[in-house]
Design a protein around this motif. Structure first.
Motif, short mmCIF file in Angstrom:
data_model
loop_
_atom_site.label_atom_id
_atom_site.label_comp_id
_atom_site.label_asym_id
_atom_site.label_seq_id
_atom_site.Cartn_x
_atom_site.Cartn_y
_atom_site.Cartn_z
N LEU A 100 0.83 -1.20 0.00
CA LEU A 100 0.00 0.00 0.00
C LEU A 100 0.86 1.25 0.00
CD1 LEU A 100 -2.68 1.52 0.24
CD2 LEU A 100 -2.56 1.20 2.72
N PHE A 101 1.89 1.29 0.86
CA PHE A 101 2.72 2.50 0.93
C PHE A 101 3.58 2.64 -0.32
CE2 PHE A 101 5.99 5.41 2.52
CZ PHE A 101 5.15 6.40 3.03
N ARG A 102 3.99 1.53 -0.91
CA ARG A 102 4.73 1.62 -2.17
C ARG A 102 3.86 2.26 -3.25
NH1 ARG A 102 6.13 -3.77 -1.21
NH2 ARG A 102 5.05 -4.48 -3.10
N LYS A 103 2.58 1.92 -3.25
CA LYS A 103 1.66 2.50 -4.23
C LYS A 103 1.44 3.98 -3.96
CE LYS A 103 -2.65 1.39 -6.61
NZ LYS A 103 -3.81 0.48 -6.67
N ILE A 104 1.33 4.36 -2.70
CA ILE A 104 1.16 5.78 -2.34
C ILE A 104 2.37 6.58 -2.81
CG2 ILE A 104 1.09 7.40 -0.40
CD1 ILE A 104 -0.57 5.29 1.12
N MET A 105 3.58 6.09 -2.54
CA MET A 105 4.79 6.80 -2.93
C MET A 105 4.93 6.86 -4.45
SD MET A 105 6.40 8.25 -0.53
CE MET A 105 7.65 8.72 -1.71
N GLN A 106 4.53 5.78 -5.12
CA GLN A 106 4.61 5.77 -6.58
C GLN A 106 3.73 6.87 -7.18
OE1 GLN A 106 2.85 2.40 -8.67
NE2 GLN A 106 4.56 2.40 -10.09
N GLU A 107 2.54 7.04 -6.65
CA GLU A 107 1.64 8.08 -7.15
C GLU A 107 2.20 9.47 -6.89
OE1 GLU A 107 -2.00 7.15 -5.20
OE2 GLU A 107 -2.40 5.37 -6.41
N ILE A 108 2.78 9.68 -5.70
CA ILE A 108 3.37 10.98 -5.38
C ILE A 108 4.53 11.29 -6.33
CG2 ILE A 108 4.75 12.23 -3.65
CD1 ILE A 108 3.05 10.95 -1.48
N VAL A 109 5.42 10.32 -6.51
CA VAL A 109 6.59 10.54 -7.36
C VAL A 109 6.18 10.82 -8.80
CG1 VAL A 109 8.65 9.46 -8.32
CG2 VAL A 109 8.13 9.19 -5.89
N LEU A 110 5.23 10.05 -9.32
CA LEU A 110 4.78 10.26 -10.70
C LEU A 110 4.13 11.62 -10.87
CD1 LEU A 110 3.33 6.75 -11.61
CD2 LEU A 110 5.39 7.81 -12.54
N ARG A 111 3.32 12.04 -9.89
CA ARG A 111 2.68 13.35 -9.99
C ARG A 111 3.70 14.48 -9.91
NH1 ARG A 111 -1.69 11.18 -6.78
NH2 ARG A 111 -0.85 12.19 -4.91
N CYS A 112 4.84 14.21 -9.28
CA CYS A 112 5.91 15.21 -9.20
C CYS A 112 6.79 15.21 -10.45
CB CYS A 112 6.78 14.97 -7.97
SG CYS A 112 5.96 15.36 -6.40
N GLY A 113 6.51 14.30 -11.37
CA GLY A 113 7.21 14.30 -12.65
C GLY A 113 8.48 13.49 -12.70
N HIS A 114 8.63 12.50 -11.81
CA HIS A 114 9.85 11.70 -11.78
C HIS A 114 9.52 10.22 -11.97
CE1 HIS A 114 11.98 15.30 -10.60
NE2 HIS A 114 11.08 15.49 -9.66
N SER A 115 10.55 9.43 -12.17
CA SER A 115 10.39 7.99 -12.40
C SER A 115 10.71 7.24 -11.12
CB SER A 115 11.33 7.55 -13.52
OG SER A 115 11.27 6.16 -13.71
N VAL A 116 9.94 6.19 -10.83
CA VAL A 116 10.15 5.44 -9.58
C VAL A 116 10.08 3.94 -9.84
CG1 VAL A 116 7.70 5.57 -8.99
CG2 VAL A 116 9.38 5.14 -7.18
N HIS A 117 10.97 3.21 -9.19
CA HIS A 117 10.93 1.74 -9.20
C HIS A 117 10.78 1.29 -7.75
CE1 HIS A 117 11.75 -2.35 -10.57
NE2 HIS A 117 12.54 -2.48 -9.52
N SER A 118 9.78 0.46 -7.49
CA SER A 118 9.48 0.05 -6.11
C SER A 118 9.82 -1.41 -5.89
CB SER A 118 7.99 0.28 -5.81
OG SER A 118 7.66 1.64 -5.92
N VAL A 119 10.45 -1.70 -4.74
CA VAL A 119 10.76 -3.07 -4.37
C VAL A 119 10.42 -3.27 -2.89
CG1 VAL A 119 12.59 -3.35 -6.08
CG2 VAL A 119 13.16 -2.49 -3.81
N ALA A 120 10.35 -4.54 -2.47
CA ALA A 120 9.94 -4.83 -1.10
C ALA A 120 11.08 -5.32 -0.22
CB ALA A 120 8.83 -5.89 -1.11
N THR A 121 12.22 -5.70 -0.82
CA THR A 121 13.29 -6.29 -0.03
C THR A 121 14.63 -5.61 -0.28
OG1 THR A 121 13.92 -7.92 -1.71
CG2 THR A 121 12.14 -8.53 -0.18
N LYS A 122 15.53 -5.78 0.67
CA LYS A 122 16.88 -5.26 0.53
C LYS A 122 17.60 -5.93 -0.64
CE LYS A 122 20.42 -6.43 3.24
NZ LYS A 122 21.34 -6.53 4.39
N HIS A 123 17.41 -7.23 -0.77
CA HIS A 123 18.05 -7.99 -1.86
C HIS A 123 17.66 -7.43 -3.22
CE1 HIS A 123 18.15 -11.24 -4.88
NE2 HIS A 123 19.31 -11.53 -4.31
N ASP A 124 16.35 -7.20 -3.42
CA ASP A 124 15.89 -6.66 -4.71
C ASP A 124 16.42 -5.25 -4.94
OD1 ASP A 124 14.56 -8.97 -5.22
OD2 ASP A 124 12.58 -8.23 -4.63
N ALA A 125 16.51 -4.47 -3.86
CA ALA A 125 17.00 -3.10 -3.98
C ALA A 125 18.47 -3.08 -4.42
CB ALA A 125 16.84 -2.36 -2.65
#
Length: 415
Positions: free
Chosen positions: A12-37
């Protein structure tokens, strides 16, 4: 546009941040784990990391400590968490975290300001370090000093010259010149005048150990942008470079304003057609592939009539941001007019262009706005250019496909 990585085990919070970042005009990639990051960072250039405090496979502290093993980049890190304590803040700041935000304080205005500040500094620093620089001085000691200063501050493309003739006869083109006034064979002001006649837009900074109004006025009248007195320290040299580069960027920004749409920041109608004509000429001359996407916001009149024109502007901006988040640097996006957009995809066939259009459509469909009842979709028409047709025909075909997408139920791609 910033490339942002967000790490949080909460979907849920990844989705909230994704919407904020996109509305601010930037690109975002979201992950859930340290390994993926860490895996993503090792393969991509990232401008900013926004991370939670804890993950299922570690925490922010261990992640930050592992960062140097994944990348040589110095990436700023912002921690966003529900936990708070003075001891925790101090520990994270000691690790180099640039900010610490509670999830209850997260809002779009904060991140919009934060991203703007980061973009401005990052853009200037990146621009400076990517510049091609020529240094002309007959003193090996001065050249060594300047080399050490620039090298320590990450400048990568620097050439050094002792003789004026060597610089004037090179075929290399530079963005910035540092020119000594007192030189063998040819005076500095004559070198500057020659360089200025060849490169009216280059930055030229003169250097001399002598002071006096005459010497300064001579080099400035010859075409220098600035003057620095020797000996100088690293701070003095870097500040002179930064001041002149910033002025250069302001000039470029004014030039950009003449070809961009004021609301969205995309190219305006006139410029997008100029670029279309240029790209289409490559199709006719060299047979290079080119595809075009024409897209339109569905039911936009209803948005304006129901929620007001200010909300309509926000919708148009959000769609523009979604477009930029899903295209390459080599692609060209413009506001065709009203709620319509035109995107040029050089070196791209029809099937790949339809994938891009579908990504944009999907991103827009997931956007959420402060007005909770507001949901936005787009329709898109895609077409690939043919050698034997005009660019006007190309646009008309894209427009026809857009019309078919609208007629077929909207929120879809036709091509």
């Amino acid at each position: 546009m910033l490339q942002i990585l967000h790490i949080d085990r909460s979907e849920l919070f990844r989705k909230i941040m994704q919407e904020i970042v996109l509305r601010c005009g930037h690109s975002v990639h979201s992950v859930a784990t340290k390994h993926d990051a860490l895996s993503f960072i090792a393969k991509h250039n990232i401008d900013l990391i926004i991370t939670a405090l804890e993950f299922n496979d570690g925490d922010a502290e261990s992640f930050i400590l592992d960062l140097p093993q994944a990348t040589k980049q110095d990436i700023p890190v912002v921690v966003v968490t529900s936990s708070d304590s003075l001891e925790l803040r101090e520990r994270l700041f000691s690790l180099g975290v640039v900010d610490y935000i509670l999830k209850t304080d997260v809002n779009e205005d904060y991140f919009k300001h934060f991203f703007a500040t980061l973009s401005a500094e990052d853009e200037l620093s990146r621009f400076m370090r990517d510049m091609k620089i020529a240094i002309l001085d007959d003193s090996p000691i001065i050249l060594k000093v300047i080399h050490r200063i620039l090298d320590m501050n990450g400048f990568r493309f620097v050439d050094f010259y002792i003789k004026p003739g060597d610089l004037l006869h090179t075929t290399s083109i530079y963005d910035l010149y540092l020119i000594d006034i007192v030189l063998p064979e040819l005076t500095g002001d004559k070198v500057i005048a020659e360089l200025r006649s060849r490169q009216p837009n280059a930055i030229i900074i003169s250097m001399s150990q002598f002071t006096g109004e005459k010497s300064i006025s001579t080099v400035l009248l010859a075409g220098a942008d600035d003057y620095i007195h020797k000996p100088f320290d690293a701070a003095s040299l870097l500040s002179r470079i930064k001041i002149n580069v910033r002025s250069f960027q302001y000039k470029k920004r004014l030039e950009l304003m003449a070809v961009t749409d004021g609301l969205t920041g995309l190219y305006n109608h006139r410029f997008i057609f100029e670029r279309l004509e240029e790209e289409h000429a490559k199709v006719s001359r060299y047979g290079r592939p080119l595809s075009v996407i024409m897209l339109d916001i569905d039911n936009f009149k209803h948005v304006n009539d129901t929620f007001g024109h200010r909300t309509g502007d926000v919708v148009i901006q959000s769609v523009a941001h979604a477009i930029m988040a899903n295209i390459r640097k080599s692609d060209v996006a413009g506001r065709y007019g009203g709620e319509e957009f035109l995107i040029l995809l050089p070196e791209t066939g029809l099937s790949a262009a339809k994938v891009v259009a579908e990504k944009i459509r999907s991103t827009v469909a997931q956007l959420r706005f402060e007005t909770k009842d507001l949901g936005i979709t787009i329709s898109a028409g895609v077409v690939q250019a043919q050698k034997d047709e005009s660019y006007e025909t190309l646009v008309n075909k894209a427009d026809t496909n857009l019309y078919n997408a609208k007629r077929g139920g909207k929120n879809q791609v036709e091509g």
